[in-house]
Structures are given as structure tokens and as C-alpha cells.
Design an enzyme around this catalytic site. Structure first.
Site, PDB file in Angstrom:
ATOM      1  N   GLY A   3       0.822  -1.210   0.000  1.00  0.00           N
ATOM      2  CA  GLY A   3       0.000   0.000   0.000  1.00  0.00           C
ATOM      3  C   GLY A   3       0.855   1.258   0.000  1.00  0.00           C
ATOM      4  O   GLY A   3       0.562   2.219  -0.724  1.00  0.00           O
ATOM      5  N   TYR A 124      -4.906 -18.155   4.820  1.00  0.00           N
ATOM      6  CA  TYR A 124      -4.712 -16.868   4.136  1.00  0.00           C
ATOM      7  C   TYR A 124      -5.299 -16.907   2.729  1.00  0.00           C
ATOM      8  O   TYR A 124      -5.864 -15.924   2.254  1.00  0.00           O
ATOM      9  CB  TYR A 124      -3.217 -16.543   4.078  1.00  0.00           C
ATOM     10  CG  TYR A 124      -2.872 -15.275   3.344  1.00  0.00           C
ATOM     11  CD1 TYR A 124      -3.133 -14.036   3.910  1.00  0.00           C
ATOM     12  CD2 TYR A 124      -2.268 -15.323   2.090  1.00  0.00           C
ATOM     13  CE1 TYR A 124      -2.809 -12.864   3.241  1.00  0.00           C
ATOM     14  CE2 TYR A 124      -1.937 -14.156   1.420  1.00  0.00           C
ATOM     15  CZ  TYR A 124      -2.213 -12.930   1.993  1.00  0.00           C
ATOM     16  OH  TYR A 124      -1.895 -11.773   1.320  1.00  0.00           O
ATOM     17  N   ASN A 152       3.343 -12.277  -6.330  1.00  0.00           N
ATOM     18  CA  ASN A 152       4.055 -13.422  -5.773  1.00  0.00           C
ATOM     19  C   ASN A 152       5.201 -12.967  -4.886  1.00  0.00           C
ATOM     20  O   ASN A 152       6.087 -12.242  -5.332  1.00  0.00           O
ATOM     21  CB  ASN A 152       4.597 -14.297  -6.915  1.00  0.00           C
ATOM     22  CG  ASN A 152       5.008 -15.683  -6.445  1.00  0.00           C
ATOM     23  OD1 ASN A 152       4.695 -16.089  -5.341  1.00  0.00           O
ATOM     24  ND2 ASN A 152       5.714 -16.409  -7.297  1.00  0.00           N
ATOM     25  N   LEU A 154       6.173 -10.788  -2.220  1.00  0.00           N
ATOM     26  CA  LEU A 154       6.631  -9.409  -2.233  1.00  0.00           C
ATOM     27  C   LEU A 154       7.595  -9.130  -1.078  1.00  0.00           C
ATOM     28  O   LEU A 154       7.517  -9.745  -0.014  1.00  0.00           O
ATOM     29  CB  LEU A 154       5.442  -8.459  -2.132  1.00  0.00           C
ATOM     30  CG  LEU A 154       4.400  -8.544  -3.246  1.00  0.00           C
ATOM     31  CD1 LEU A 154       3.286  -7.538  -2.990  1.00  0.00           C
ATOM     32  CD2 LEU A 154       5.031  -8.314  -4.607  1.00  0.00           C
ATOM     33  N   HIS A 167       7.715 -12.846   6.778  1.00  0.00           N
ATOM     34  CA  HIS A 167       8.051 -13.615   5.585  1.00  0.00           C
ATOM     35  C   HIS A 167       9.543 -13.928   5.576  1.00  0.00           C
ATOM     36  O   HIS A 167      10.310 -13.428   6.388  1.00  0.00           O
ATOM     37  CB  HIS A 167       7.649 -12.822   4.335  1.00  0.00           C
ATOM     38  CG  HIS A 167       6.174 -12.724   4.157  1.00  0.00           C
ATOM     39  ND1 HIS A 167       5.503 -11.521   4.182  1.00  0.00           N
ATOM     40  CD2 HIS A 167       5.226 -13.678   3.951  1.00  0.00           C
ATOM     41  CE1 HIS A 167       4.209 -11.732   3.990  1.00  0.00           C
ATOM     42  NE2 HIS A 167       4.011 -13.030   3.856  1.00  0.00           N
TER      43      HIS A 167
END
Length: 301
Positions: A3, A124, A152, A154, A167
């Protein structure tokens, strides 16, 4: 993360009336708050990039939170966009996690719902699939120009660095940095390291999103991926070098690998003129510098 990258991209293109809210300012999981926001702002274009995110460990440890929060965000925002009467176009950000574990590689958009998502990812993925199908339903029944992008893996500025819920890239940066600072002789990394992963920088993904808002109007979602694969072992070595950690890496094969390969077919996106620009190592260097700045800021605070 994404965002913020989209906001930066729109601002760089000269858009001046870009309205956004942080999580602290607007709880998208609260329907009355979302309806009040849409009624007050009456936006013409909506990009829904918000959601509860995290790695495999995070979603497996809190499946209820991942399912309910992401479902609420999706249904609240799409419903408010429909009811406020001002929205001309809406883009929903899905994820490559929606694809089946045994999908063909590279994964075409047509692979959606040809099988269940990978175990652990479903908490998710299912809310994301719901959002994708809501966009199709809005287009079919209401004529709303609702489109979907499926990026995919990020990474980039403002990628969160919590302990075990982040992540893989921020998790590796944090672990190697902590080991470097404390003088630890080794760092444990989950899995075998032979998994192949495709990483796309948030700035490249933001460019794709803005391009889709300008040029695309279709029922089918569009994949967004860099097209460049590395093994997790190669990634870990790259992060170790960027951080400057000189110890060794130990692979914890008792931990799950997750999906062994997930490369999306982004030919549809590329046909619109999009090409990713940020090389993985360059992106890692910038992300680590940002991580260090954030640690200094938090320490001073």
C-alpha cells in the site's frame, strides 16, 4: 508495505488526491468504520492492498485470526465500495498463495481452483479467493469494474520484521543481523533450502498495480511476478553476504519446506508493457539499510 509503495508510485506520477489510512487510523475489519469512511470520502478509485499477512509459521499458528480478519477486511471494503455509489473502479490484491500446491509451473491464471491451496496456506488463501470471486460477482451482477492482481512473494520497504511471523526475507535479515551483533557462530534456517522462490519488489508490484488500474478491465485476475527464481539456500547466502555475517548456516530439516516451487506466469502482465526493474540483491541491500535505520529510530525512541 505494498500500500505504501502504491501511494509512492501514484504521488510520483503527479496524483494529488490520494487518500489512505493506516491501521491505527481505520480498522478495516470494523464494518461501521469502513462504511463511515467511504460515505465521507466517496472515492472514485479503490485499491485494496490491506490484510493480515505473515509467513507459513504465522498463518499456521493463528488460523482463526488469518481467516476472520482477512474475510472481514475483504467483505467490508467491497461492500462499502458497492454501497457508497461513487466508485468507478476497484482493484483487489490477491496472492499467489491461492493456487494449488500441484499447479503447473509457471502457474497460469487458469490454475485457480483446480485444487486446494497448500497446507498451512489455506487460512490466508481462502479469504483471498473469496475476494477474487466477489470481484467477479460484482462485475457480473452489478457491472462494477472490479479487477484482481495476484502478486508473488513481495518484499521491500516497510516489510515487517517481527520474530517468527514475518516472511522469509525479513526473517533472514533479522536472524543474520542478530547473529552478527551477538557473535553467534551459526544461524538456523527452516527447511532443506532447496525450495524455489520468486521474489518481486514492492515498488515493481506497485507499478504493475497502477498500470492495471489504467489499462486493464477483465474478469480474470492477473499474475504479477518478477520471473526470477532462487533457491532458499541461494537467498540465505545472499542475505548473509548483504548483512556481513561470517558464521555458518544450519538447515533445520525438521521444519517444513512449504511449497517446493511457486513461479507465476506473468505473461499477461508483461504484455501490457510491465517489466520489473529491481534486482533481488539491490533490493536486499536497500531493505537491510532500512532495517538498520528502523532499529536506530526505535532505540532512540
Amino acid at each position: 508495505m505494498l500500500g505504501s509503495a502504491i501511494h509512492r508510485r501514484l504521488t510520483s506520477l503527479g496524483f494529488t488526491n490520494v487518500v489512505g489510512r493506516t491501521r491505527a487510523e481505520l480498522d478495516l475489519a470494523c464494518e461501521p468504520s469502513v462504511r463511515k469512511f467511504f460515505d465521507a470520502e466517496r472515492p472514485r478509485y479503490v485499491i485494496l492492498a490491506a490484510g493480515k499477512v505473515g509467513g507459513l509459521h504465522a498463518s499456521s499458528a493463528a488460523p482463526v485470526d488469518f481467516m476472520t480478519e482477512n474475510l472481514r477486511i475483504t467483505t467490508n471494503v467491497l461492500t462499502a465500495a458497492r454501497l457508497c455509489g461513487s466508485v468507478r473502479k476497484l482493484l483487489f490484491l490477491a496472492s499467489s498463495a491461492v493456487y494449488p500446491v500441484d499447479a503447473p509451473q509457471p502457474i497460469p491464471e487458469s490454475a485457480l481452483l483446480t485444487g486446494p491451496p497448500a497446507p498451512g496456506n489455506e487460512w490466508y488463501a481462502i479469504p483471498k479467493i473469496v475476494g477474487m470471486k466477489m470481484c467477479q460477482a460484482y462485475r457480473l451482477e452489478l457491472g462494477m469494474d472490479a479487477i484482481v492482481a495476484a502478486p508473488n512473494n513481495l518484499y521491500g520497504p516497510r516489510d515487517p520484521f517481527p520474530s517468527e511471523s514475518s516472511h522469509v526475507i525479513p526473517a533472514l535479515i533479522r536472524r543474520f543481523h542478530n547473529a552478527k551483533v551477538t557473535g553467534a557462530g551459526e544461524v538456523a534456517v527452516w527447511g532443506s533450502g532447496y525450495q524455489l522462490r520468486e521474489f518481486t519488489h514492492a515498488d515493481d508490484a506497485a507499478e504493475a498495480v497502477v498500470l492495471l488500474m489504467d489499462r486493464y478491465s477483465g474478469d480474470e485476475h492477473v499474475n504479477v511476478g518478477s520471473g526470477r527464481e532462487v533457491t532458499v539456500r541461494e537467498l540465505a547466502e545472499m542475505v548473509r553476504e548483504v548483512v556481513g555475517y561470517e558464521g555458518r548456516i544450519v538447515w533445520d530439516t525438521n521444519r517444513p519446506d512449504g511449497v517446493m516451487r511457486r513461479l507465476v506466469d506473468s505473461s499477461k502482465m508483461r504484455a501490457m508493457g510491465w517489466e520489473p526493474k529491481v534486482e533481488l540483491r539491490d533490493g536486499l541491500v536497500k531493505l537491510y539499510r532500512g532495517y538498520l535505520r528502523g532499529r536506530v529510530t526505535n532505540f532512540k525512541a
